[in-house]
Design a protein around this motif. Structure first.
Motif, short mmCIF file in Angstrom:
data_model
loop_
_atom_site.label_atom_id
_atom_site.label_comp_id
_atom_site.label_asym_id
_atom_site.label_seq_id
_atom_site.Cartn_x
_atom_site.Cartn_y
_atom_site.Cartn_z
N THR A 372 0.85 -1.17 0.00
CA THR A 372 0.00 0.00 0.00
C THR A 372 0.90 1.23 0.00
N VAL A 373 0.66 2.10 -0.93
CA VAL A 373 1.50 3.28 -1.01
C VAL A 373 0.70 4.47 -0.53
N VAL A 374 1.21 5.17 0.47
CA VAL A 374 0.53 6.38 0.94
C VAL A 374 1.51 7.53 0.80
N ASP A 375 1.15 8.54 0.05
CA ASP A 375 1.96 9.75 0.06
C ASP A 375 1.46 10.60 1.20
N PHE A 376 2.34 10.92 2.12
CA PHE A 376 1.88 11.69 3.26
C PHE A 376 1.58 13.12 2.84
N ALA B 355 4.00 2.83 2.65
CA ALA B 355 3.87 3.45 3.96
C ALA B 355 4.35 2.46 5.01
N GLY B 371 2.27 4.10 9.93
CA GLY B 371 2.56 5.51 9.61
C GLY B 371 3.74 6.06 10.39
N LEU B 372 3.69 7.36 10.65
CA LEU B 372 4.83 8.05 11.26
C LEU B 372 4.69 8.08 12.77
N ARG B 403 -3.94 16.65 11.15
CA ARG B 403 -4.47 15.38 10.63
C ARG B 403 -3.66 14.23 11.22
N VAL B 405 -1.30 11.09 11.34
CA VAL B 405 -0.22 10.57 10.49
C VAL B 405 0.33 9.25 10.99
N ILE B 423 -5.02 7.81 7.20
CA ILE B 423 -3.88 8.71 6.96
C ILE B 423 -3.97 9.30 5.55
N ALA B 424 -4.22 8.42 4.58
CA ALA B 424 -4.25 8.87 3.19
C ALA B 424 -5.37 9.88 2.96
N PRO B 475 6.12 15.55 6.07
CA PRO B 475 5.97 15.64 4.62
C PRO B 475 4.63 16.30 4.32
N SER B 477 3.21 16.80 1.04
CA SER B 477 2.70 16.61 -0.31
C SER B 477 1.18 16.71 -0.33
N ALA B 479 -1.04 15.94 -2.63
CA ALA B 479 -1.79 14.82 -3.17
C ALA B 479 -1.58 13.59 -2.32
N SER B 480 -2.53 13.30 -1.50
CA SER B 480 -2.44 12.06 -0.73
C SER B 480 -3.29 11.02 -1.42
N ARG B 481 -2.75 9.86 -1.53
CA ARG B 481 -3.55 8.85 -2.20
C ARG B 481 -3.09 7.48 -1.76
#
Ligand SMILES: Cc1cc2nc3c(=O)[nH]c(=O)nc-3n(C[C@H](O)[C@H](O)[C@H](O)COP(=O)(O)OP(=O)(O)OC[C@H]3O[C@@H](n4cnc5c(N)ncnc54)[C@H](O)[C@@H]3O)c2cc1C
Ligand code: SF4
Ligand code: SF4
Lengths: 376, 488
Positions: A372-376, B355, B371-372, B403, B405, B423-424, B475, B477, B479-481
């Motif tokens: 699963t790829v999540v861009d934070f 992630a 997550g973080l 939010r 993380v 998270i996403a 981070p 960014s 666009a979270s996806r």
């Protein structure tokens, strides 16, 4: 405090009686002998001129050897259940399940059928259904049963059991109610890792269990026909339902081979050699029937993708010989007809990967493609 | 096509299977020094305990080499000739020519820096040989048969190999260990402690830090774990490091001296202070290594030598915050192996760093992290709720930028996919707590977690001190996806 997950399995391979050592073989020999005497006492009597189990049973007021067996069964289950809970009792599922097993067995597997006849009532086993209790569908038996019970057992077998299996998997019966499964999960638990996980064993199981299912259907159908037309066709009657043992009738043979040898002598006698679910896995027609229904039902084992570390605890401790790991490590939720839903795979998984579930299927069951790829 | 793979661990084996699935004709050679069969390194502890047997920890059936037509070479690789495109094997074994090569040689234990770290009765818990050694020290040998052909590599190895058998001090002593200890408070350390506890012993556990595993836990969480270890009879020595090991005349350990000046009698010590890339044999070759010894790879897992790839514990990959180091995890090793398999065949494929998530079991306490967490983010805040009813659990949610993380959970089981979705989707703490039940993965009949309203409004605390990390900017960014590798 409730903690999930296994404890108390740590010595499995360091106890020789659990690993086909001498003590294990002796326990097995003892069990096999017991079952041979239990089923074939009348033949034995011709040789040794006594009926050891019956004589003992009557001397302690148990009326016949089957009640003695029922009582022994309860004792083994209570002791085995206590030991089981000492090992795995840190799980609610296990607590409730074993408590139900023991209660059902003591009340419906022993006390009720023992006490009812004292008040001139019938000897009824409410927790067993056709096709496991195949004789409940023989017309002569049905005729003799009280009407309410005949209705209960027919509806129970043909409606209640499969409907429950659709919603909860066959576990509702095999792991919560049935006495055979209950004995396997209590007294038989120390040997659960011995069930073979090989592909060969799986192939054998698929043949043998559906063969027995076919046989029970055939036997039930022919015995039913015999009820209608047997009087006109004496040869047919003798071949299908002949009561005398040297008629070698289908009904007699089924009882002998499946009911006595496979369910008793092999099924329980070989616990310490082949693992505790030999009967349930390879021969039980009820398991075959409910397993087929369950295949289209809701129950399955959900796999949390990516988390499996391929350790093998789940496969090793699956008493049905299912290679659970092979599904878990490929991120695949699964339903296997043979799964009795004992819950042990989920219980022992050290990474919490598995979950038994009856919930309607959803997204969560999809096989995952990659990380699963999540861009934070 | 000739494909050579060094290592039959999860990364190497996964790659080999990917290649075979699409290239029935490729010649695939797998070089593995350590063991005959692919086994699950993560499962070593249960074998020592007697809970699993050697064949149980093998994820694939033993005939996989034959069925998949993998050629097995049980020997040590000692170098690489990038020009000639050959892999060099130890001694006078012929070089192995390759069209493409995968290096998946994993990790070796980080050696102890203290005097006496190589004495008899002192060792690690990483390799198959470590497993055999620990079984011999604690139980006098394996429960059933040991690993098949355990010494199969001994004629083809070198002095500095991590896969050499260790001397068993229990043999000289004539008795199994009575007073073992473990040095180093991480995951492998606690597993070694569990193994000793399962053998009925009372291990001493030396942890240099203020609490167990600060890189992953905060002090409240860790206090519970230490408490639980102590309940099980473990002597947890916090903030106590080592000075040296002492030996008897035979060269076997008899005591440790701690940096607090204490002397403890021990007859067995497991050093578990981490692992390092197992790449000594590549030093001086054309393959570029990073400062820590990891093989530097690009996003397609290719090393500095074209056609030579690396995957698993030995590959140094780029992390989301820009740093570079190996990911020493089972699932990332598996995923990297799959990508590397495609690359070996000449396909284009990228390893998309996923992630972070993981789960473990610390004694009997379930642990999930997503997550973080303990990252020391700027502006980080932590929600913490401790449950002490019929279930005991700790539940921590990391918030940054308004939010969620990250999540750190002890005592219950959680579905990390749902947590990753929170998270996403850049959910608020409020929303997340409201919907937390969707992520529950407890076994049936376990009462659900309930966080009372007043606890939800409790003040948040600052960053969880990790004690090891410089602060990093969260981070941002836009666009979270959530996407899956397969879809890319
Ligand atoms: C005790 C323990 C517990 C762990 N628990 C977990 C866990 O719970 N969860 C988790 O995610 N991760 C865990 N890990 C980490 C995980 O096991 C590793 O990340 C993973 O096994 C790495 O796989 P790999 O294929 O990269 O390398 P490895 O499995 O290390 O395989 C390396 C292979 O390379 C071969 N090799 C190396 N050098 C040479 C050479 N010069 N010549 C020939 N062959 C060579 C060896 O034969 C070996 O088979 C644990 C690790 C340990 C030690
Ligand atoms: S798969 Fe799991 S629940 Fe099903 S029988 Fe095997 S151990 Fe029991
Ligand atoms: S599902 Fe759990 S028990 Fe089974 S192999 Fe994976 S981690 Fe081990």
């Amino acid at each position: 405090m409730d903690l999930q997950g296994q404890n108390g399995l740590v010595s499995t391979y360091r106890q020789s009686w659990r690993n086909r050592g001498l003590a294990g073989v002796l326990v097995s020999a003892l069990l096999v002998t017991f079952y041979l005497v239990l089923y074939f006492e009348d033949k034995l009597e011709k040789v040794i001129h006594m009926r050891p189990l019956t004589d003992f049973a009557t001397s302690v007021g148990l009326r016949n050897r089957w009640y003695l067996y029922g009582l022994l069964y309860c004792v083994l289950m209570i002791v085995g259940g206590a030991l089981y809970l000492r090992k795995h009792g840190n799980s609610r599922y296990n607590q409730l399940r074993i408590a139900t097993n023991v209660t059902v067995q003591v009340l419906f597997g022993f006390l009720l059928p023992f006490i009812m006849p004292l008040f001139n009532g019938p000897e009824l086993y409410v927790s067993y259904f056709w096709p496991l209790k195949y004789d409940y569908f023989y017309p002569h038996t049905l005729q003799d049963l009280p009407l309410y019970f005949a209705a209960y057992t027919v509806l129970g077998s043909l409606l209640l059991a499969p409907i429950m299996a659709y919603f909860f998997g066959k576990r509702w019966y095999c792991s919560w109610v049935c006495g055979c499964g209950a004995l396997a999960n209590t007294f038989g638990d120390p040997w659960r890792h011995l069930t073979s996980k090989s592909t060969r064993a799986w192939r054998f199981e698929k043949w043998s269990i559906y063969l027995v299912l076919g046989l029970v259907l055939l036997t039930t159908a022919l015995v039913g026909m015999d009820f209608l037309v047997g009087a006109q066709h004496p040869t047919f009657h003798r071949l299908v339902a002949g009561e005398h043992w040297d008629d070698w009738s289908l009904k007699y043979l089924y009882g002998l081979v499946v009911g006595a040898i496979l369910a008793g002598v092999v099924g329980t006698g070989l616990y310490p050699i082949l693992g505790p679910r030999v009967w349930c896995r390879n021969f039980c027609p009820m398991a075959a029937f409910l397993g087929l229904v369950g295949k289209f039902g809701r129950f399955r084992i959900r796999v949390k993708p990516g988390m499996c570390i391929s350790c093998g605890n789940c496969s090793t401790y699956c008493e049905m010989g299912i290679d659970v790991r092979s599904y878990a490590q490929s991120d695949q939720s699964f339903t296997r007809a043979s799964c009795v839903g004992c819950g042990m795979c989920a219980h022992v998984c050290p990474r919490g990967v598995l979950k038994l579930s009856n919930a309607p299927r959803g997204q969560a069951d999809k096989k995952r493609q990659g990380l699963t790829v999540v861009d934070f | 096509m000739q494909i050579v793979i060094v290592g039959n661990g999860v990364a190497g084996m996964e790659a080999a299977l990917v290649v075979r699935a699409r290239m029935p004709e490729a010649e695939i050679t797998i070089v593995s020094e350590e063991s005959e069969h692919f086994f699950s390194r993560t499962a070593l502890m249960w074998v020592v305990c007697g809970q699993l047997d050697y064949p149980d920890i093998e994820p694939l059936e033993r005939d996989v080499y034959a069925r998949q037509r993998f050629r097995r070479v049980r020997a040590r690789a000692v170098g690489l000739d990038a020009e000639a495109r050959t892999l060099k094997l130890v001694g006078d074994l012929p070089d192995l020519p390759f069209d493409s090569l995968l290096i998946a040689c994993g990790s070796r234990p980080r050696p102890g820096p203290w005097p006496g770290s190589t004495l008899g009765g002192v060792g690690h818990f990483v390799t198959m040989q470590d497993l055999e050694w620990l079984e011999a020290e604690l139980h006098g040998g394996p429960a059933k048969a040991g690993p098949p052909n355990s010494g199969g590599h001994l004629a083809h190895t070198t002095e500095d190999s991590p896969y050499l058998p260790r001397t068993v001090s229990a043999v000289a002593r004539g008795a199994s260990s009575r007073r073992p200890c473990v040095v180093g408070g991480g995951l492998i350390g606690i597993e070694a402690v569990e193994v000793m506890h399962a053998a009925g012993l009372r291990p001493r556990f030396f942890i240099r830090e203020e609490w167990f595993w600060p890189i992953a836990m905060d002090s409240k969480e860790s206090t519970w774990i230490a408490e639980r270890m102590r309940e099980h009879g473990v002597d947890v020595q916090l903030e106590e490091g080592l000075e040296c090991f002492e030996a008897d005349d035979a060269g076997n350990v008899v005591a440790v001296k701690s940096d607090r000046g204490e002397r403890y009698e021990v007859d067995l010590a497991v050093i578990a202070i981490g692992v390092v890339p197992n790449t000594d044999w590549l030093k001086g070759s054309a393959v570029k290594l990073d400062a820590g010894g990891g093989i530097v790879v690009d996003e397609g897992l290719e090393s500095s030598v074209p056609g030579v790839f690396a995957a698993g514990d030995c590959a140094s990959v780029r992390w989301f915050e820009g740093s570079r180091r190996p990911e020493q995890l089972w699932y990332t090793g598996r995923e990297q192996g799959r990508i590397a398999g495609k690359r070996l065949m000449g396909d284009a494929a990228l390893y998309a760093r996923g992630a972070w998530y993981n789960s473990a079991k610390l004694f009997d306490i379930e642990y999930t992290t997503v997550g973080l967490v303990n990252m020391n983010l700027e502006g980080e805040q932590n929600f913490y709720f401790e449950e002490r009813g019929s279930v005991r659990s700790t539940n921590r949610v990391v918030v940054a930028d308004g939010r969620v993380v990250g999540f750190n959970f002890l005592g219950r089981r959680w579905d990390h996919e749902v947590l990753l979705r929170f998270i996403a989707e850049r959910r608020s703490l409020e929303y997340t707590l409201e919907h937390l039940h969707e992520a529950a993965f407890d076994t049936e009949f376990v009462p659900a977690l309930s966080i009372p309203p007043e606890a939800r409004r409790a003040p948040l605390s600052g960053p969880a001190p990790s004690g090891v990390r410089e602060p990093i900017t969260p981070p941002t960014s836009a666009a979270s996806r959530v996407a899956s590798q397969g879809a890319r």
